[in-house]
Enzyme design. Structure first.
Site, mmCIF file in Angstrom:
data_model
loop_
_atom_site.group_PDB
_atom_site.id
_atom_site.type_symbol
_atom_site.label_atom_id
_atom_site.label_comp_id
_atom_site.label_asym_id
_atom_site.label_seq_id
_atom_site.Cartn_x
_atom_site.Cartn_y
_atom_site.Cartn_z
ATOM 1 C CB SER A 113 -0.949 -0.037 1.194
ATOM 2 O OG SER A 113 -1.925 0.942 1.066
ATOM 3 C CG HIS A 114 0.156 3.732 3.234
ATOM 4 N ND1 HIS A 114 -0.809 2.767 3.370
ATOM 5 C CD2 HIS A 114 0.720 3.881 4.445
ATOM 6 C CE1 HIS A 114 -0.843 2.358 4.628
ATOM 7 N NE2 HIS A 114 0.079 3.020 5.305
ATOM 8 C CG ASP A 277 -3.117 3.783 -1.295
ATOM 9 O OD1 ASP A 277 -3.745 3.655 -2.364
ATOM 10 O OD2 ASP A 277 -3.096 2.902 -0.416
ATOM 11 C CG ASP A 279 -2.740 -0.536 -2.490
ATOM 12 O OD1 ASP A 279 -2.716 0.578 -1.945
ATOM 13 O OD2 ASP A 279 -3.402 -1.497 -2.053
ATOM 14 C CG ASP A 281 -6.198 0.363 -1.290
ATOM 15 O OD1 ASP A 281 -5.377 1.290 -1.099
ATOM 16 O OD2 ASP A 281 -6.154 -0.721 -0.677
ATOM 17 N NE ARG A 282 -4.581 3.456 2.992
ATOM 18 C CZ ARG A 282 -4.134 3.548 4.223
ATOM 19 N NH1 ARG A 282 -3.827 4.728 4.726
ATOM 20 N NH2 ARG A 282 -3.955 2.474 4.962
ATOM 21 C CE LYS A 376 -7.912 1.097 1.874
ATOM 22 N NZ LYS A 376 -7.590 -0.223 2.447
HETATM 23 C C1 VG1 Z 1 -4.591 0.668 7.975
HETATM 24 C C2 VG1 Z 1 -5.881 1.446 8.084
HETATM 25 C C3 VG1 Z 1 -7.059 0.563 7.710
HETATM 26 C C4 VG1 Z 1 -6.824 0.001 6.295
HETATM 27 C C5 VG1 Z 1 -5.488 -0.721 6.239
HETATM 28 C C6 VG1 Z 1 -5.144 -1.192 4.845
HETATM 29 O O1 VG1 Z 1 -4.605 -0.421 8.871
HETATM 30 O O2 VG1 Z 1 -6.060 1.951 9.386
HETATM 31 O O3 VG1 Z 1 -8.244 1.308 7.776
HETATM 32 O O4 VG1 Z 1 -7.847 -0.896 5.948
HETATM 33 O O5 VG1 Z 1 -4.440 0.165 6.655
HETATM 34 O O6 VG1 Z 1 -5.127 -0.133 3.948
HETATM 35 P P1 VG1 Z 1 -3.873 -0.371 10.294
HETATM 36 O O7 VG1 Z 1 -4.045 -1.751 10.866
HETATM 37 O O8 VG1 Z 1 -2.459 0.017 10.035
HETATM 38 O O9 VG1 Z 1 -4.573 0.685 11.078
HETATM 39 V V1 VG1 Z 1 -4.168 -0.224 2.554
HETATM 40 O O10 VG1 Z 1 -4.456 1.095 1.670
HETATM 41 O O11 VG1 Z 1 -2.791 -0.709 3.186
HETATM 42 O O12 VG1 Z 1 -4.619 -1.696 1.799
HETATM 43 CO CO CO Z 2 -3.653 0.980 -0.096
#
Ligand code: VG1
Ligand code: CO
Length: 543
Positions: A113-114, A277, A279, A281-282, A376
């Site tokens: 992700s990010h 972000d 990947d 999805d954000r 998302k």
């Molecule tokens: C974080 C966010 C959560 C989101 C997850 C994956 O998790 O708080 O809302 O679903 O990242 O997002 P955590 O456990 O670090 O709070 V992504 O964009 O990484 O797929």
């Molecule tokens: Co992401």
């Protein structure tokens, strides 16, 4: 086919977190590490021989090498066809779209992700099921159990596939179909939103900036915003995906997307600005000098959903993660819709969407989506806002302010304490949990605590229970303080403090969120010993 059985030993650290297995690249590069996890997936999902699979990732460092390994193992494990994005690219929502559209048995998505990328950055892998969504806990638990006892994996020694060429190739007996990563997704977006109205909006001189942050959304945003919707060239900045994301931290928030924030708040800033972000999805939504809180964004999308062709008949229901503000609940209530509160992580929305109980879902962490896929979806949220603006002919700020006037404002903020010692984080959680009895009914000035608990969720569809999902401290007027440990970090622990206070009075909607929440910030610190325990004077990131 010459299948080799390779001997291996378990690694102790392959427990999937909120969104799959995420580790530093050097951890993934250890001999057999990725292979063990992939074989554990294949051993757990029960795919009949001859099944098809979707594979793709956010393009970060190690993406291509990982895909070559997965392809060889998939052939050795008797998959018959793999759909893989060109150059190994598929945004997370696009992967979900491809799994659903082409009916593959499931998919493997490579992303952290990010989190920053590169040789010493992060890498990640997760499995999505045939509905296109992240595997539910019973599947990730089975995968984890397998990683603890694995002794062998299957392999075939063949040359790498050419991921740069769209079309079919064979890898031993298996077909590898390299697909254009954008086209299925772009077609899906075109089927949901009023592209004509958005095209007219851009034609009228409406200006937008989209920051792809050198991550996966660049090609998607260029195709959809600039080519199909006619936004001017240069609307998409940092559009070329790079293996190290240009050294950046592709997390669309006010801290890490500061280049875009400066443009949005600058003189002659665009009418609308957005970012996604690593990947895809954000999403972050900005107006001219105006920030839309993600919890509010979900509420605005819900309240205006019927302006979008795909949702014109209305919504089945809304779901939000527990720490997300209750702004969407107010919309649900006024529309007479069911509203669900789930633990953090998109995997908890899948059952609700599959059962037709909800259409829109959202998380405070810049995640919004609908039942069009089972992830998302960053660009989808951006297009949703564009569709609303194109129909209402109002600015982002006006849309938001009118929304607050009607529903009241849920002041909201998240304070992240990143990279603190794990013992300090768990000690803090334990301390607050042990204080529940003492805190219940306690008054802090005019704020009285109604109850505290450790959030536990029973899935309304399959009755599975997920406990330990975060500490809730709920006040008599509905205000909330939430403590939760992140499940996506790769260094130490990250403590998230979520704060929410409801304000019905429009005269007070102009307050700065931190100011409006200051009592609760103090209470949170007082009851948890935050400063002493973390040794931090202030959070790493405030949203
Ligand atoms: C974080 C966010 C959560 C989101 C997850 C994956 O998790 O708080 O809302 O679903 O990242 O997002 P955590 O456990 O670090 O709070 V992504 O964009 O990484 O797929
Ligand atoms: Co992401």
């Amino acid at each position: 086919m010459n299948i080799q059985i390779i001997d291996t030993k378990p690694f102790a650290d392959q427990k999937p977190g909120t969104s799959g297995l995420r580790k530093k690249v050097p951890v993934f590069k250890q001999e057999h590490y990725l292979q063990n996890f992939v074989q554990s997936i294949f051993d757990s999902i029960g795919a009949p021989p001859g099944s098809a699979l979707t594979v793709g990732g956010d393009g970060r460092y190690f993406n291509r090498q990982a895909i070559q390994i997965i392809l060889k193992m998939a052939a050795a494990n008797r998959f018959s066809r793999i759909l893989v994005g060109k150059d190994g690219i598929l945004s997370t929502p696009a992967a979900s779209c491809v799994i659903r559209k082409h009916g593959t048995f499931g998919g493997i998505i490579l992303s952290a992700s990010h989190n920053p990328a590169g040789p010493s950055g992060d890498f990640g892998i997760k499995y999505n099921t045939s509905n296109g969504g992240p595997a539910p806990e019973k599947v990730t638990d089975a995968i984890f159990a397998k990683t603890k006892s694995i002794s062998q994996y299957k392999w075939i020694e063949v040359p790498d596939v050419n991921l740069g060429k769209v079309g079919e190739q064979t890898l031993d007996d298996m077909i590898v179909q390299v697909i254009d990563p954008v086209s299925d997704y772009a077609a899906l977006m075109e089927s949901i939103f009023d592209f004509d109205a958005i095209r007219r909006l851009f034609f009228s001189g409406f200006k937008m900036k989209f920051d792809a942050m050198h991550a996966v959304t660049g090609p998607y945003a260029v195709e959809i915003l600039q080519k199909r919707l006619g936004a001017s060239a240069g609307t998409v900045m940092n559009a070329v995906p790079l293996e190290d994301f240009g050294g950046g931290h592709p997390d669309p928030n006010l801290t890490y997307a500061h280049d875009l924030v400066e443009i949005a708040y600058g003189k002659d800033g665009p009418d609308f600005a957005a970012a996604s972000d690593g990947d895809g999805d954000r999403n972050m939504i900005l107006g001219k000098g105006f920030f839309v809180n993600p919890s509010d964004s979900l509420a605005v999308l819900a309240a205006n959903a019927t302006l979008v062709p795909a949702y014109k008949k209305g919504l089945a229901g809304i779901a939000r993660s527990m720490p997300t503000s209750a702004a969407a609940d107010r919309v649900a209530q006024s529309l007479g819709l069911a509203c669900f509160e789930t633990p953090t992580g998109w995997k908890f929305f899948g059952n609700l969407m599959d059962a037709g109980k909800v259409t829109l879902c959202g998380e405070e962490s810049f995640g919004t989506g609908s039942n069009h896929v089972r992830e998302k979806d960053g660009l989808w949220a951006v297009l949703f806002w564009l569709n609303i603006l194109a129909v209402k002919h109002q600015s982002v700020e006006t849309v938001m302010r009118e929304h607050w006037n009607k529903f009241g404002r849920n002041f909201y903020s998240r304070h992240d304490y990143e990279g603190i010692p794990s013992e300090a984080a768990s000690g803090l959680m334990k301390h607050v949990t042990e204080s529940f009895a003492e805190l219940t009914g306690k008054k802090f000035g005019k704020h009285e605590i109604r109850f505290c608990d450790d959030f536990s969720y029973t899935d309304p569809v399959d009755a599975s229970v997920s406990s330990g999902q975060g500490i809730r401290i709920i006040f008599v007027d509905g205000s909330r303080i939430i403590f939760r440990l992140s499940g996506t970090g790769t260094e130490g622990a990250t403590l998230r403090l979520y704060l929410e206070a409801y304000e019905p009075d429009p005269a007070r909607h102009n307050l700065d969120a931190q100011e409006a929440l200051s009592d609760f910030i103090t209470i949170a610190s007082q009851i948890s010993g935050l400063r002493e325990r973390t040794g931090r004077e202030r959070p790493t990131v405030i949203t």
